[in-house]
Design a protein around this motif. Structure first.
Motif, PDB file in Angstrom:
ATOM      1  N   ARG A  20      15.826 -12.289 -26.730  1.00 40.40           N
ATOM      2  CA  ARG A  20      15.207 -10.974 -26.811  1.00 40.40           C
ATOM      3  C   ARG A  20      15.542 -10.120 -25.585  1.00 40.40           C
ATOM      4  O   ARG A  20      15.388  -8.903 -25.578  1.00 40.40           O
ATOM      5  CB  ARG A  20      13.695 -11.183 -26.923  1.00 40.40           C
ATOM      6  CG  ARG A  20      12.832  -9.984 -27.074  1.00 40.40           C
ATOM      7  CD  ARG A  20      12.962  -9.412 -28.466  1.00 40.40           C
ATOM      8  NE  ARG A  20      12.779  -7.997 -28.397  1.00 40.40           N
ATOM      9  CZ  ARG A  20      11.643  -7.360 -28.692  1.00 40.40           C
ATOM     10  NH1 ARG A  20      10.624  -8.027 -29.130  1.00 40.40           N
ATOM     11  NH2 ARG A  20      11.560  -6.059 -28.567  1.00 40.40           N
ATOM     12  N   PHE A  22      14.190 -10.561 -22.449  1.00 41.41           N
ATOM     13  CA  PHE A  22      13.141 -10.469 -21.430  1.00 41.41           C
ATOM     14  C   PHE A  22      13.514 -11.359 -20.249  1.00 41.41           C
ATOM     15  O   PHE A  22      13.896 -12.496 -20.429  1.00 41.41           O
ATOM     16  CB  PHE A  22      11.777 -10.936 -21.967  1.00 41.41           C
ATOM     17  CG  PHE A  22      11.233 -10.097 -23.074  1.00 41.41           C
ATOM     18  CD1 PHE A  22      11.840  -8.906 -23.448  1.00 41.41           C
ATOM     19  CD2 PHE A  22      10.091 -10.501 -23.751  1.00 41.41           C
ATOM     20  CE1 PHE A  22      11.322  -8.132 -24.473  1.00 41.41           C
ATOM     21  CE2 PHE A  22       9.562  -9.738 -24.776  1.00 41.41           C
ATOM     22  CZ  PHE A  22      10.180  -8.569 -25.150  1.00 41.41           C
ATOM     23  N   THR A  24      11.499 -11.361 -16.912  1.00 38.72           N
ATOM     24  CA  THR A  24      10.288 -11.902 -16.279  1.00 38.72           C
ATOM     25  C   THR A  24       9.073 -11.513 -17.104  1.00 38.72           C
ATOM     26  O   THR A  24       9.066 -10.459 -17.748  1.00 38.72           O
ATOM     27  CB  THR A  24      10.091 -11.334 -14.859  1.00 38.72           C
ATOM     28  OG1 THR A  24      10.255  -9.919 -14.937  1.00 38.72           O
ATOM     29  CG2 THR A  24      11.073 -11.911 -13.888  1.00 38.72           C
ATOM     30  N   GLN A  29       1.162 -11.333 -19.364  1.00 46.78           N
ATOM     31  CA  GLN A  29       1.789 -12.532 -19.944  1.00 46.78           C
ATOM     32  C   GLN A  29       1.711 -13.701 -18.971  1.00 46.78           C
ATOM     33  O   GLN A  29       1.386 -14.828 -19.354  1.00 46.78           O
ATOM     34  CB  GLN A  29       3.252 -12.236 -20.308  1.00 46.78           C
ATOM     35  CG  GLN A  29       3.385 -11.280 -21.482  1.00 46.78           C
ATOM     36  CD  GLN A  29       4.770 -10.667 -21.611  1.00 46.78           C
ATOM     37  OE1 GLN A  29       5.672 -10.934 -20.799  1.00 46.78           O
ATOM     38  NE2 GLN A  29       4.948  -9.839 -22.628  1.00 46.78           N
ATOM     39  N   THR A  49      -1.642   0.065 -23.370  1.00 46.76           N
ATOM     40  CA  THR A  49      -0.506  -0.183 -24.247  1.00 46.76           C
ATOM     41  C   THR A  49       0.750  -0.298 -23.397  1.00 46.76           C
ATOM     42  O   THR A  49       0.838   0.280 -22.320  1.00 46.76           O
ATOM     43  CB  THR A  49      -0.313   0.964 -25.260  1.00 46.76           C
ATOM     44  OG1 THR A  49      -0.395   2.185 -24.539  1.00 46.76           O
ATOM     45  CG2 THR A  49      -1.367   0.938 -26.319  1.00 46.76           C
ATOM     46  N   GLY A  50       1.682  -1.069 -23.892  1.00 45.26           N
ATOM     47  CA  GLY A  50       2.940  -1.226 -23.183  1.00 45.26           C
ATOM     48  C   GLY A  50       2.918  -2.282 -22.099  1.00 45.26           C
ATOM     49  O   GLY A  50       3.846  -2.381 -21.304  1.00 45.26           O
ATOM     50  N   THR A  51       1.874  -3.090 -22.049  1.00 45.15           N
ATOM     51  CA  THR A  51       1.813  -4.115 -21.007  1.00 45.15           C
ATOM     52  C   THR A  51       2.287  -5.474 -21.520  1.00 45.15           C
ATOM     53  O   THR A  51       2.246  -6.455 -20.795  1.00 45.15           O
ATOM     54  CB  THR A  51       0.375  -4.247 -20.451  1.00 45.15           C
ATOM     55  OG1 THR A  51      -0.543  -4.321 -21.548  1.00 45.15           O
ATOM     56  CG2 THR A  51       0.015  -3.048 -19.599  1.00 45.15           C
ATOM     57  N   GLY A  52       2.732  -5.529 -22.774  1.00 44.47           N
ATOM     58  CA  GLY A  52       3.308  -6.770 -23.294  1.00 44.47           C
ATOM     59  C   GLY A  52       2.285  -7.733 -23.884  1.00 44.47           C
ATOM     60  O   GLY A  52       2.454  -8.953 -23.823  1.00 44.47           O
ATOM     61  N   LYS A  53       1.264  -7.186 -24.507  1.00 47.93           N
ATOM     62  CA  LYS A  53       0.194  -8.057 -25.021  1.00 47.93           C
ATOM     63  C   LYS A  53       0.659  -8.898 -26.207  1.00 47.93           C
ATOM     64  O   LYS A  53       0.220 -10.032 -26.370  1.00 47.93           O
ATOM     65  CB  LYS A  53      -1.009  -7.201 -25.437  1.00 47.93           C
ATOM     66  CG  LYS A  53      -1.722  -6.589 -24.241  1.00 47.93           C
ATOM     67  CD  LYS A  53      -3.015  -5.917 -24.644  1.00 47.93           C
ATOM     68  CE  LYS A  53      -2.815  -4.602 -25.398  1.00 47.93           C
ATOM     69  NZ  LYS A  53      -2.245  -3.522 -24.591  1.00 47.93           N
ATOM     70  N   THR A  54       1.535  -8.335 -27.041  1.00 47.70           N
ATOM     71  CA  THR A  54       1.933  -9.086 -28.241  1.00 47.70           C
ATOM     72  C   THR A  54       2.506 -10.453 -27.870  1.00 47.70           C
ATOM     73  O   THR A  54       2.121 -11.468 -28.439  1.00 47.70           O
ATOM     74  CB  THR A  54       2.985  -8.299 -29.050  1.00 47.70           C
ATOM     75  OG1 THR A  54       2.568  -6.933 -29.106  1.00 47.70           O
ATOM     76  CG2 THR A  54       3.122  -8.849 -30.440  1.00 47.70           C
ATOM     77  N   GLU A  90       7.667  -8.668 -34.209  1.00 53.18           N
ATOM     78  CA  GLU A  90       7.847  -9.253 -32.887  1.00 53.18           C
ATOM     79  C   GLU A  90       7.554 -10.759 -32.910  1.00 53.18           C
ATOM     80  O   GLU A  90       8.294 -11.562 -32.349  1.00 53.18           O
ATOM     81  CB  GLU A  90       6.928  -8.541 -31.886  1.00 53.18           C
ATOM     82  CG  GLU A  90       7.333  -8.808 -30.466  1.00 53.18           C
ATOM     83  CD  GLU A  90       7.169  -7.571 -29.594  1.00 53.18           C
ATOM     84  OE1 GLU A  90       7.110  -7.724 -28.380  1.00 53.18           O
ATOM     85  OE2 GLU A  90       7.096  -6.458 -30.143  1.00 53.18           O
TER      86      GLU A  90
HETATM   87  P1  ADP Z   1       1.211  -3.754 -25.823  1.00 48.40           P
HETATM   88  O1  ADP Z   1       0.815  -4.548 -27.027  1.00 48.40           O
HETATM   89  O2  ADP Z   1       0.551  -4.222 -24.584  1.00 48.40           O
HETATM   90  O3  ADP Z   1       1.111  -2.290 -26.025  1.00 48.40           O
HETATM   91  P2  ADP Z   1       3.821  -4.706 -26.460  1.00 48.40           P
HETATM   92  O4  ADP Z   1       3.540  -6.140 -26.598  1.00 48.40           O
HETATM   93  O5  ADP Z   1       3.975  -3.900 -27.704  1.00 48.40           O
HETATM   94  O6  ADP Z   1       2.731  -4.023 -25.538  1.00 48.40           O
HETATM   95  O7  ADP Z   1       5.095  -4.535 -25.517  1.00 48.40           O
HETATM   96  C1  ADP Z   1       5.577  -3.262 -25.149  1.00 48.40           C
HETATM   97  C2  ADP Z   1       7.085  -3.284 -25.040  1.00 48.40           C
HETATM   98  O8  ADP Z   1       7.483  -4.107 -23.955  1.00 48.40           O
HETATM   99  C3  ADP Z   1       7.749  -3.869 -26.268  1.00 48.40           C
HETATM  100  O9  ADP Z   1       8.890  -3.096 -26.553  1.00 48.40           O
HETATM  101  C4  ADP Z   1       8.112  -5.281 -25.852  1.00 48.40           C
HETATM  102  O10 ADP Z   1       9.219  -5.752 -26.570  1.00 48.40           O
HETATM  103  C5  ADP Z   1       8.397  -5.095 -24.383  1.00 48.40           C
HETATM  104  N1  ADP Z   1       8.134  -6.312 -23.575  1.00 48.40           N
HETATM  105  C6  ADP Z   1       7.117  -7.179 -23.724  1.00 48.40           C
HETATM  106  N2  ADP Z   1       7.173  -8.151 -22.799  1.00 48.40           N
HETATM  107  C7  ADP Z   1       8.249  -7.896 -22.028  1.00 48.40           C
HETATM  108  C8  ADP Z   1       8.839  -8.551 -20.896  1.00 48.40           C
HETATM  109  N3  ADP Z   1       8.332  -9.659 -20.374  1.00 48.40           N
HETATM  110  N4  ADP Z   1       9.955  -7.998 -20.364  1.00 48.40           N
HETATM  111  C9  ADP Z   1      10.472  -6.864 -20.887  1.00 48.40           C
HETATM  112  N5  ADP Z   1       9.984  -6.199 -21.967  1.00 48.40           N
HETATM  113  C10 ADP Z   1       8.874  -6.702 -22.528  1.00 48.40           C
END
Ligand code: ADP
Ligand code: MG
Length: 569
Positions: A20, A22, A24, A29, A49-54, A90
């Protein structure tokens, strides 16, 4: 710096993460993945949002699945179809090396048939919107009796969207020995209630500062008269070149209206709202993701599934009804290490909303002025000059044309050339803003009308004489914390370590919320309501006589007496 290898994930997942791209783990996470893999507890995650919660919840869930079993082991609830599909995609990608993994997504607005078929196949993970899942549960289709993980993703949005009853029903029926993971950008009381009712001793993970908007977003607000909003919007757009922005409006009518006016005025802007069919929405989103048009006018709900990383601005044409929506909107800029700006048009009666938002995002919104016509012309000229200075000249490519250009411009001297060259780019702005007016309202110093009478409530604050607090400071603090000079204040009593102040009961909650956590001379203010100690029948002991009704007399400014004196009583 911590790496993905150190989190306890198996190689199948690590390979997928690497594929994918990524490198770090994000902070949430790094904290959540090891926790979920080693501890059996529930978790609340407070993060923008955008902190990588998924991936933070998805990877540990994938690692924990029993792929031999045909039972549904994880349920992920999301507010919208788009977010559901995004999460599902995802998760499928992280799980691509897991043999036999079955996942499915269910959401409203689509036929039941295929979703029922997918559910009957016994997916390991279901991603769902609450409404459709509730319908399917009612039909006896989905089986959550063996569930091991239940994820509430964007819980505040789900509640904002009115899914309270569905969430209650789903949470109450799903396997009681599951683990519940709740994610939210904000923690309004409704979300806290869900956590308190359905979660057991949750471990709390906060990414970044609590309730803070993404660090690299600068928040500005502009005061305008409601009828100048559209003109103000144009100026905000015109003053910046290369703006890539979502313009949020509260209703779809406003969205349509603003988008139509922008198009009429020569901007390329699309509208995104709930009246569009799904395929129209998809194509609007696709075009915007590609940056053409670079302006999108949208409602909160319609923009939810839209994932764009490099917005330069988020514009709040209207402030949202819910503060959590402000955080979600603003979280769409300043992503991926870039900086962004959140610009809010605030009309004259919305001052208190600014203070409210500031409290939730934990930072100041800067008050800025709507640019005036000549500010815009100047800014665009400077921008043009910068572009001329910075442009890379490809001599080989332009070479063949130079002689023709020289010939056709031979009649102009250097000065004339400069003038013409600027005018080409610039006439539009000069014309548009010739004779333009200043849209910044003149602030009227006349105090707004305040209610003169009505019930009062006593609040006790944990500051007193020892902190040398005096009535004017208490009043000042209330006005400042609530961003209002308009709150009726009654008696003030100051003791050694505390003070009591009466405020208009209609405003008491606002004052309480604004003051709690406020800092006075380095001391954090705590507010509590003073229980009504008056005897139920007899006379009031207060400074006022009972008039038979449960209210103090009107506090009217008296001639020759200073406010301070009357309040000091
Ligand atoms: P959230 O749910 O917190 O809003 P997402 O899980 O949707 O955030 O992740 C936001 C974006 O960051 C997505 O495009 C995802 O693919 C990307 N992302 C998640 N984890 C990482 C990582 N460790 N490094 C780089 N990009 C990441
Ligand atoms: Mg998410």
């Amino acid at each position: 710096m911590i790496s993905f290898d150190q989190l306890g994930l198996n190689t199948a997942l690590l390979d997928a993460i690497k594929a994918r791209g990524f490198e770090t783990p994000t902070p949430i996470q790094a904290e959540m993945i090891p926790f979920l893999l080693t501890e059996e507890r529930d978790v609340t995650g407070l993060a923008q949002t955008g902190t990588g919660k998924t991936a933070a919840f998805g990877l540990p869930i994938l690692q924990n699945l029993d792929l031999q079993s045909r039972s549904t082991q994880a349920l992920i609830l999301t507010p919208t179809r788009e977010l559901g599909l995004q999460v599902s995609r995802e998760i499928a990608e992280y799980g691509k090396n897991l043999r036999g993994l079955r996942t499915t997504t269910v959401y409203g607005g689509a036929p039941f048939g295929p979703q029922i078929r997918d559910l009957r196949a016994g997916p390991h993970i279901i991603t769902a919107t609450p409404g459709r899942l509730k319908d399917l549960l009612d039909k006896g289709i989905a089986d959550l009796s063996a569930l091991r993980f239940l994820v509430l993703d964007e819980a505040d949005q789900m509640l904002d969207m009115g899914f309270k009853d569905e969430l209650d029903a789903i949470l109450a029926t799903a396997n009681p020995s599951r683990r519940t993971l709740l994610f939210s950008a904000t923690m309004p009381p409704e979300v806290a209630r869900i956590a308190a009712t359905y979660m057991k001793n949750p471990h709390e993970i906060v990414s970044g500062r609590r309730n803070q908007s993404v660090g690299t977003v600068i928040h500005y607000f502009y005061r305008v008269h409601a009828h100048d909003k559209y003109e103000a919007l144009r100026r905000l757009i015109d003053v910046k070149s290369g703006m890539y922005a979502i313009i949020f409006c509260r209703t779809r009518e406003t969205v349509k209206d603003v988008a139509a006016r922008l198009s009429r005025d020569g901007y390329t802007a699309d509208a995104l709202h709930g009246e569009l069919a799904q395929n129209q929405r998809d194509s609007v989103m696709d075009r915007f993701r590609e940056g053409n048009p670079s302006l999108l006018v949208a409602t909160d709900v319609a923009a939810r599934g839209l994932d764009v990383d490099n917005l330069t601005h988020v514009i709040h044409y209207d402030l949202p009804d819910e503060v959590s929506a402000y955080t979600h909107r603003s979280g769409r800029t300043g992503r991926a290490g870039k900086s962004g700006a959140s610009l809010a048009l605030v009309h004259m009666r919305e001052g208190h909303r600014v203070a409210q938002i500031e409290r939730i995002i934990g930072r100041k919104m800067e008050e800025a002025k709507i640019p005036r016509g000549h500010d815009i012309c100047e800014a665009r000229l400077m921008d043009l000059l910068l572009r001329v200075k910075d442009v890379e000249v490809n001599e080989e490519a332009v070479g063949p044309y130079l002689q023709a250009v020289r010939d056709s411009l031979a009649e102009f001297d250097r000065e004339e050339l400069l003038q013409r060259f600027i005018s080409v780019e610039f006439n539009r702005f000069l014309e548009q803003y010739a004779g333009s007016v200043d849209l910044n309202p003149t602030v009227s110093k006349a105090p707004p009308k305040r209610r003169e009478s009505g019930p009062m409530v006593s609040l006790r604050l944990n500051v007193g004489r020892r902190q040398s607090i005096l009535p004017p400071q208490i009043i000042g603090m209330i006005n400042k914390a609530t961003d209002s000079g308009n709150i009726r204040i009654g008696r003030i009593n100051i003791d050694a370590d505390s003070c009591e102040v009466q405020v208009d009961s209609a405003m008491a909650q606002r004052v309480e919320q604004a003051l709690n956590g406020y800092s006075f001379q380095g001391k954090t203010i705590r507010v509590e309501r003073v229980a009504d100690r008056r005897p139920a029948t007899g006379k009031q002991r207060g400074p006022w006589r009972s008039s038979g009704k449960d209210r103090p007399p009107a506090r009217r400014p008296k001639k020759g007496r200073k406010d301070k004196a009357s309040r000091n009583g």
